[in-house]
Scaffold this motif. Structure first.
Motif, mmCIF file in Angstrom:
data_model
loop_
_atom_site.group_PDB
_atom_site.id
_atom_site.type_symbol
_atom_site.label_atom_id
_atom_site.label_comp_id
_atom_site.label_asym_id
_atom_site.label_seq_id
_atom_site.Cartn_x
_atom_site.Cartn_y
_atom_site.Cartn_z
ATOM 1 N N LEU A 24 0.861 -1.182 0.000
ATOM 2 C CA LEU A 24 0.000 0.000 0.000
ATOM 3 C C LEU A 24 0.886 1.216 0.000
ATOM 4 C CD1 LEU A 24 -2.775 -0.270 2.722
ATOM 5 C CD2 LEU A 24 -3.059 -0.256 0.258
ATOM 6 N N LEU A 32 -7.014 8.331 1.619
ATOM 7 C CA LEU A 32 -7.087 7.002 1.035
ATOM 8 C C LEU A 32 -8.208 6.226 1.712
ATOM 9 C CD1 LEU A 32 -5.819 4.684 -0.709
ATOM 10 C CD2 LEU A 32 -4.364 4.186 1.263
ATOM 11 N N VAL A 34 -10.115 2.742 2.511
ATOM 12 C CA VAL A 34 -9.895 1.300 2.508
ATOM 13 C C VAL A 34 -11.247 0.651 2.736
ATOM 14 C CG1 VAL A 34 -8.767 -0.648 3.638
ATOM 15 C CG2 VAL A 34 -7.555 1.527 3.411
ATOM 16 N N SER A 205 -12.701 10.143 -0.554
ATOM 17 C CA SER A 205 -11.414 9.545 -0.908
ATOM 18 C C SER A 205 -10.879 10.056 -2.237
ATOM 19 C CB SER A 205 -11.545 8.021 -0.994
ATOM 20 O OG SER A 205 -12.083 7.513 0.200
ATOM 21 N N ARG A 207 -8.475 8.225 -3.479
ATOM 22 C CA ARG A 207 -8.155 6.918 -4.032
ATOM 23 C C ARG A 207 -8.734 5.891 -3.082
ATOM 24 N NH1 ARG A 207 -3.230 4.093 -3.660
ATOM 25 N NH2 ARG A 207 -2.464 5.735 -2.310
ATOM 26 N N VAL A 209 -8.712 1.696 -1.949
ATOM 27 C CA VAL A 209 -8.127 0.368 -2.042
ATOM 28 C C VAL A 209 -9.164 -0.616 -1.530
ATOM 29 C CG1 VAL A 209 -6.411 -1.162 -1.008
ATOM 30 C CG2 VAL A 209 -5.740 1.100 -1.815
ATOM 31 N N LYS A 216 -5.173 -7.182 -1.655
ATOM 32 C CA LYS A 216 -5.680 -6.033 -2.385
ATOM 33 C C LYS A 216 -6.264 -6.541 -3.693
ATOM 34 C CE LYS A 216 -2.690 -2.987 -4.106
ATOM 35 N NZ LYS A 216 -1.659 -1.946 -3.941
ATOM 36 N N GLU A 219 -7.828 -1.196 -6.859
ATOM 37 C CA GLU A 219 -7.305 0.083 -6.403
ATOM 38 C C GLU A 219 -7.584 1.101 -7.492
ATOM 39 O OE1 GLU A 219 -3.148 -0.101 -5.639
ATOM 40 O OE2 GLU A 219 -3.057 1.907 -4.790
ATOM 41 N N VAL A 225 -13.337 2.075 -8.920
ATOM 42 C CA VAL A 225 -13.495 0.928 -8.032
ATOM 43 C C VAL A 225 -14.929 0.403 -8.009
ATOM 44 C CG1 VAL A 225 -13.496 0.285 -5.603
ATOM 45 C CG2 VAL A 225 -11.493 1.374 -6.604
#
Lengths: 245, 320
Positions: A24, A32, A34, A205, A207, A209, A216, A219, A225
């Motif tokens: 990561l 970010l 998650v 976000s 980005r 993940v 993962k 991403e 996503v």
């Protein structure tokens, strides 16, 4: 160089690979997200980065320097702090005293007296009128703000938020989302957030993940996503209507 | 903004404390104290200092020790041995005894892996192990027949002020600890070790620090005790009921409060003196009952009672 990175980070509990060779990275000034189904290893990932539990293999790098073997309290002083999904205020300390405990460990990243900084952080999260109250008298939203305030008082470079929005009503959730953005914009703190409340993750976000069973699986930007079929499969199972099966 | 972190030092309490201290300091000069009273008061001072120091660990940090007699005994025997070995001033011997006791107390470090009652049970074991070790180490402690020190009447007389001075010092230290960032971190560790660590608190460091400081102060009182009674014996110095005594004093007065252990120790010593003289067979039973009542009705002991009384009075005054 990313601000924070994990290299093949792995944690096994018996035969279970909770976090499996995870790479990561978090850039300076980034938020970010998650996400992942229950049991995907998100909170374990936070515990590993925060130094609460040692990894089975792999490493966490801050500014490219390995943080291996640093316990949680040293990670805080280095500028990496986390909040908990189940908030843990110190019930025997007043709201401001709770924040002072964090403010004592800013590790030279903050100026001014500990007390002043605690008061400033309380005002920032909107708890200034509860300064001398005890945590037990706060609402859940209030306790979540306190949890945030304590973490912010350590003047972190990386703030890890474990489901701070979950469990709040829509108005409170909206207010807290705004607060998280202000943390990044006004305090220059980079944020990693675990969240199940999708609108919040998607709007906040930069980005996202996606984790599933410690790995993962996707991403990208929030838009990329949500349209990723692997992600949809992980959440809904492979045989859902319109799936890839 | 330099406001208090919490209203801990209302001026009346501070003034009362200083006045009491000053009055006690001149008391033997003004009144002819009987030997019995002089004895009892000196003994009370030593107990008060010990109870306050116990509270740093058991109260502030929530690490309830049932083994503090170990540091009391180590401090006492080290000081006694120093006095017998070389013509050093007694206070120096007490100090060295205290330091050795503080370091010795760090032997409890591995027990920190245990939490709550499990830690307390481990301290019982450590305390008893220490007692046996020192009872069998006859070359150092004289075994069951103990050690005799030269009787120094003048020193015994002066010990009243030494004891009082130690009480003032330890009370001031308790106050400062509680009001400082150190105190907040201790209370945070008490509430939740893991959450404290997640905010940068080095729990192990502060636990070790308080174990050593607490043990050192109790060790100093052990040395003073040795000088006062001129005879010490391991089974008494390291005795389990002595360890229990520290717990009781703090619980009676109010665990975790600043002044509670001070009050508790005064009550404890006076009550014990009375019970031992009048109803020796009831002595432990009374403490048992007292503990049950405190835990059931007022977990903060005398301090809690006083606070309630104060609130009632304030409410009454508000009505008038």
């Amino acid at each position: 160089m990313p601000l924070l990175a994990t290299r093949a980070l792995t944690k096994t509990f018996g035969g279970l690979r909770a976090v499996d060779a995870l790479d990561l990275h978090l850039e300076e000034g980034e938020i970010l997200g998650v996400i992942g189904p229950n049991g995907a290893g998100k909170t374990t990932l936070f515990s590993l980065i925060a130094g609460s539990i040692p990894p089975t293999a792999g490493a966490v790098l801050l500014d490219g320097v390995s943080m291996l073997g640093r316990p949680a309290f040293k990670m805080v002083r280095a500028g990496v702090v986390r909040t908990h999904q189940i908030v843990k205020p110190f019930p025997n300390l007043s709201v401001v005293e709770n924040v002072v405990v964090g403010a004592l460990h800013a590790g030279g990243r903050a100026t001014g007296s500990v007390r002043d900084r605690a008061v400033e952080v309380l005002a920032f999260v909107g708890l200034e009128d509860r300064t001398h109250a005890f945590p037990g008298t706060l609402t859940l939203a209030g306790r979540k703000r306190l949890e945030l305030a304590r973490a912010l008082a350590t003047a972190p470079r990386v703030l890890m938020l474990d489901e701070v929005i979950a469990g709040l009503n829509p108005a409170e959730a909206q207010a807290l989302a705004t607060l998280i953005r202000r943390i990044r914009d006004e305090r220059q703190v980079s944020v990693i957030m675990i969240e199940h409340v999708m609108p919040a993750v998607m709007s906040l976000s930069d980005r996202v993940v996606v984790l599933d069973r410690g790995r993962k699986i996707a991403e990208g930007t929030p838009a990329e996503v949500v349209n990723d079929s692997v992600v949809v499969d992980a959440y809904l199972g492979e045989n859902h209507e319109g799936g890839t099966a | 903004m330099r406001s208090r972190i919490r209203g801990l030092a209302p001026t009346p309490i501070l003034a009362g404390f200083l006045l009491t201290g000053a009055a006690l300091a001149v008391l033997p000069l003004v009144l002819e104290l009987s030997i019995y009273t002089h004895n009892l008061m000196t003994l009370t001072f030593l107990s008060v200092a010990g109870a306050l120091a116990w509270n740093w660990m058991g109260g502030f940090l929530g690490q309830v020790s049932f083994g503090h007699a170990a540091t009391f005994g180590v401090g006492g025997f080290v000081a006694a041995r120093i006095v017998l070995w070389a013509p050093v001033p007694a206070p120096l011997a007490w100090l060295v005894g205290g330091l050795v006791a503080g370091v010795f107390a760090l032997g409890a470090h591995p027990a920190l892996r245990l939490r709550g009652p499990y830690f307390s049970i481990a301290t019982i074991g450590l305390g008893e192990a220490t007692r046996l070790l020192f009872t069998y180490w006859e070359d150092f402690t004289g075994g069951s027949s103990g050690l005799s020190l030269p009787i120094e009447t003048a020193l015994k007389h002066r010990l009243y002020w030494w004891g009082l001075g130690l009480v003032v010092l330890v009370t001031a230290a308790s106050w400062l600890i509680r009001r400082s960032g150190l105190g907040l971190q201790l209370l945070a560790i008490k509430a939740d070790v893991d959450a404290a660590a997640d905010l940068g608190v080095s729990a192990t460091f502060y636990q070790d620090l308080m174990i050593a400081l607490s043990g050192a102060v109790v060790g100093v009182t052990g040395g003073m005790w040795a000088s006062y009674f001129s005879f010490i014996e391991p089974n008494d110095m390291f005795g389990f009921d002595r360890s229990i005594g520290f717990v009781l004093m703090a619980v009676i007065g109010g665990v975790g409060t600043v002044l509670g252990p001070l009050l508790g120790a005064v009550v404890f010593v006076l009550l014990r003196q009375y019970l031992l003289a009048s109803y020796p067979q009831l002595y432990l039973g009374v403490y048992g009952l007292l503990l049950i009542f405190i835990i059931l009705f007022e977990p903060l002991g005398l301090t809690g009672l006083l606070r309630r009384l104060w609130q009632r009075l304030s409410a009454l005054r508000g009505k008038v």
